[in-house]
Design a protein around this motif. Structure first.
Motif, mmCIF file in Angstrom:
data_model
loop_
_atom_site.group_PDB
_atom_site.id
_atom_site.type_symbol
_atom_site.label_atom_id
_atom_site.label_comp_id
_atom_site.label_asym_id
_atom_site.label_seq_id
_atom_site.Cartn_x
_atom_site.Cartn_y
_atom_site.Cartn_z
ATOM 1 N N ARG A 94 -13.995 2.165 -28.607
ATOM 2 C CA ARG A 94 -13.152 2.116 -29.826
ATOM 3 C C ARG A 94 -12.145 1.078 -29.773
ATOM 4 N NH1 ARG A 94 -14.406 4.499 -34.434
ATOM 5 N NH2 ARG A 94 -12.633 5.580 -35.617
ATOM 6 N N LEU A 98 -12.269 8.801 -32.245
ATOM 7 C CA LEU A 98 -13.830 8.837 -32.401
ATOM 8 C C LEU A 98 -14.122 10.009 -33.465
ATOM 9 C CD1 LEU A 98 -15.137 8.276 -28.782
ATOM 10 C CD2 LEU A 98 -15.122 6.319 -30.783
ATOM 11 N N HIS A 132 -11.838 5.630 -24.820
ATOM 12 C CA HIS A 132 -11.322 4.515 -25.480
ATOM 13 C C HIS A 132 -11.909 3.188 -25.548
ATOM 14 C CE1 HIS A 132 -7.207 5.842 -26.440
ATOM 15 N NE2 HIS A 132 -7.262 6.454 -25.202
ATOM 16 N N ASP A 183 -7.751 -0.130 -33.608
ATOM 17 C CA ASP A 183 -8.026 1.283 -34.560
ATOM 18 C C ASP A 183 -7.376 2.391 -33.849
ATOM 19 O OD1 ASP A 183 -9.552 3.133 -35.858
ATOM 20 O OD2 ASP A 183 -11.387 2.261 -35.672
#
Length: 615
Positions: A45, A53, A42, A49
């Motif tokens: 990212r 991934l 996490h 979003d």
């Protein structure tokens, strides 16, 4: 969250080649391991979003390859097939715990060399909590991750390695940690409101499982276990030898839980719970050198709140401590409490053998069996006077002074002593039969066993001290219970007669009997004033129609049996921690007692405080 069959079938349908090369166990282990690695993923990212991934980073693939024995190509294909279901699965510490024993060895053997640890502790938020920190109408995202290794003392796995990650808001210059956040150059550390985190930050490189703190709390409450013994039990029964050896080689951190660390974690854990319960925010000194100094002001503030009517069950009532009397169509309420002292030992455990010595000061002889002094007549005379029943202490001191002795019960009690030099010179014998410094803990307990307040008395349990204690506990006349049992109420009544009117009349609406046991065994039958004002038989309402006592007048003495067991635990504590700990144990014991009162159908409830605190 376990791999669902529907997700597995969907993955096989989209990627049929996986079925030819892999076992169902491979799918399950891959899913679980990547789920446990989600805290690391996490961070790669943006919080805004929502898509997974596209590919796993190489170091993650490398860990999975070493753990599962699969090729990199197979792992990449597995990620393509399962990434949506893994990414959508909500993160849960409970799920992490369920998977822990099955997969901890993978992290210890293959994760540690790659700095991928089973516990990766992150802040509970990925965005700044300051409402002014917005960007394009969104909360500003935290960035600039920093990490350092820690030891996590867990309930299920024992002590294992972990990693702490902090994040930063560039706009308001605040760094967020797993338990708290702090502004750059600020002196205050703010803990997250409404939250007791899963792992408590006891010291820089040590976190304690919240469930472990709960277990230690229960051990202290129900078994009166010291922090040192809590740590000893943990080290002897929950130690993870494999983790201990690896941690010593890689991080060289101490892998033994210490009693001091137990205290550090529990004081913070209890403070956090207290602030959550009261909907307040915990703030402490961020720049302090130790955890004890960090928490000192917060502990003091809670201690101050507990003074007087501060205990949460101060306004408790139930069928055992409150009786509603029907009289001429009206109802009269009679509420009963008991006051008693828990007097301490003279000597600490290390010097307990000194109890066998003569109490005369500077005498090194052993006391004669059955006595507290040696065979010297002048020393025995001191004890003989002490043993005379129902002599007030000031009388003992005055009379002993006339015979050439001084009875030293404590350092602070007032005494009428003869002036001038004695005929025998200045070498009169002294004896010490009581404690110096603190004398006792005074408890006020409802007749059903709820502790309303405790206070530390210094020097002696003097009537004036008991009166001050009661007036602080019941600051309005409406809050006063209708019956206050105490073994020395006759002396308190006598003192009130000589007080100014405001003090003399404060307890006019209260029955103040001596508790049944002490009145029968410790008070003279011929004491007219005591019989007139303090004989419990004077009040018909204190007895039931069938001739039994309506209230338990020994509730405080019975409670003191439990309370007295804590004296060795708190010996050596500083005053702030001492008060905080005892108040915490009382609060939790009271809650347990209410549960018991509900079980036996005694209808516990709380009288509205506004009715009691406003005259």
């Amino acid at each position: 969250m376990p791999l669902l069959l529907s997700n597995l079938l969907k993955s096989l349908e989209e990627y049929p080649s996986l079925a030819a090369d892999l076992l169902i166990e491979d799918f399950s282990k891959f899913y679980d391991l990547v789920y446990l690695l989600k805290p690391y993923l996490h961070l790669l990212r943006s919080i805004y979003d929502k898509d997974p991934l596209p590919t796993l980073p190489y170091y993650i693939l490398d860990l999975l390859k070493a753990s599962l024995g699969l090729s990199i190509d197979s792992l990449k294909l597995l990620w393509d097939a399962m990434k949506s279901s893994i990414w959508e699965a909500s993160w849960s510490t409970d799920t992490q715990t369920q998977l822990s024993k099955r997969y901890i060895s993978y992290f210890l053997r293959h994760g540690m060399p790659r700095s991928l640890l089973f516990y990766s502790l992150l802040p509970p938020t990925r965005t700044c909590l300051d409402p002014l920190c917005t960007k394009l109408k969104q909360r500003r995202e935290l960035v600039e991750a920093k990490s350092y290794p820690i030891t996590v003392f867990s309930l299920d796995l024992g002590p294992v390695p972990g990693m702490v990650v902090s994040l930063y808001c560039r706009y308001c210059k605040t760094r967020y940690y797993p338990n708290y956040y702090v502004h750059d150059n600020a002196s205050t550390r703010t803990y997250y409101p409404g939250l007791v985190p899963d792992f408590i930050h006891a010291k820089e490189h040590t976190f304690i499982d919240k469930q472990l703190c709960a277990m230690f709390t229960s051990m202290m409450l129900n078994l009166v276990t010291s922090a040192a013994n809590c740590a000893k039990v943990y080290n002897e029964t929950m130690s993870n030898t494999e983790a201990k050896d690896l941690l010593a080689d890689v991080y060289r951190r101490d892998h033994e839980l210490a009693g001091k660390t137990v205290w550090d974690s529990l004081f913070l854990f209890w403070l956090m719970e207290d602030h959550v319960e009261n909907n307040t925010i915990l703030e402490v000194n961020h720049q302090a050198s130790t955890q004890a100094i960090h928490l000192e002001k917060a502990l003091e503030a809670r201690n101050d709140r507990m003074i007087g009517p501060g205990q949460e069950l101060w306004n408790h009532a139930c069928d055992l401590c409150l009786w509603i009397k029907e009289q001429d169509g009206d109802e009269a309420i009679i509420r009963s409490v008991v006051v008693d002292a828990n007097v301490r030992h003279i000597y600490c455990p290390k010097h307990f053998n000194l109890n066998k010595k003569c109490c005369a000061v500077a005498c090194s002889d052993d006391a004669e069996p059955g006595f507290r002094t040696c065979t010297l007549s002048e020393h025995r005379q001191l004890e003989t006077w002490l043993r005379e029943e129902n002599k007030a202490m000031f009388q003992l001191k005055r009379r002993l002074a006339r015979t050439g002795g001084q009875l030293e019960i404590d350092e602070t009690a007032d005494a009428e002593m003869c002036s001038g030099k004695e005929e025998t010179g200045n070498r009169a014998p002294h004896a010490r039969f009581g404690r110096r410094l603190t004398h006792n803990e005074e408890l006020c307990v409802t007749s059903c066993g709820i502790i309303l307040e405790r206070a530390t008395f210094y020097g002696s349990e003097a009537p004036n001290g008991v009166r001050i204690f009661l007036m602080g506990l019941f600051p309005t006349k409406k809050s006063l219970p209708h019956v206050i049992w105490h073994d020395n109420n006759c002396k308190i009544r006598a003192m009130l007669q000589n007080d100014p009117e405001e003090l003399r009349t404060y307890f006019d609406e209260c029955a103040m009997p001596v508790d049944v046991f002490h009145f029968k065994s410790k008070h003279k039958k011929g004491d007219i004033e005591c019989n007139k004002h303090c004989n419990p038989a004077n009040w018909k309402d204190l007895m039931t129609e069938d001739g039994h006592w309506r209230f338990n007048s020994s509730a405080a003495e019975q409670t003191n049996v439990w309370f007295g067991h804590y004296l060795p635990v708190v010996r050596g504590m500083d005053a702030v921690q001492y008060d905080f700990f005892l108040d915490e144990m009382i609060k939790r014991r009271n809650r347990n007692r209410v549960v018991e009162l509900e079980r036996i159908e005694k209808s516990p409830y709380q009288i509205p405080r506004t009715l009691l605190l406003h005259d």
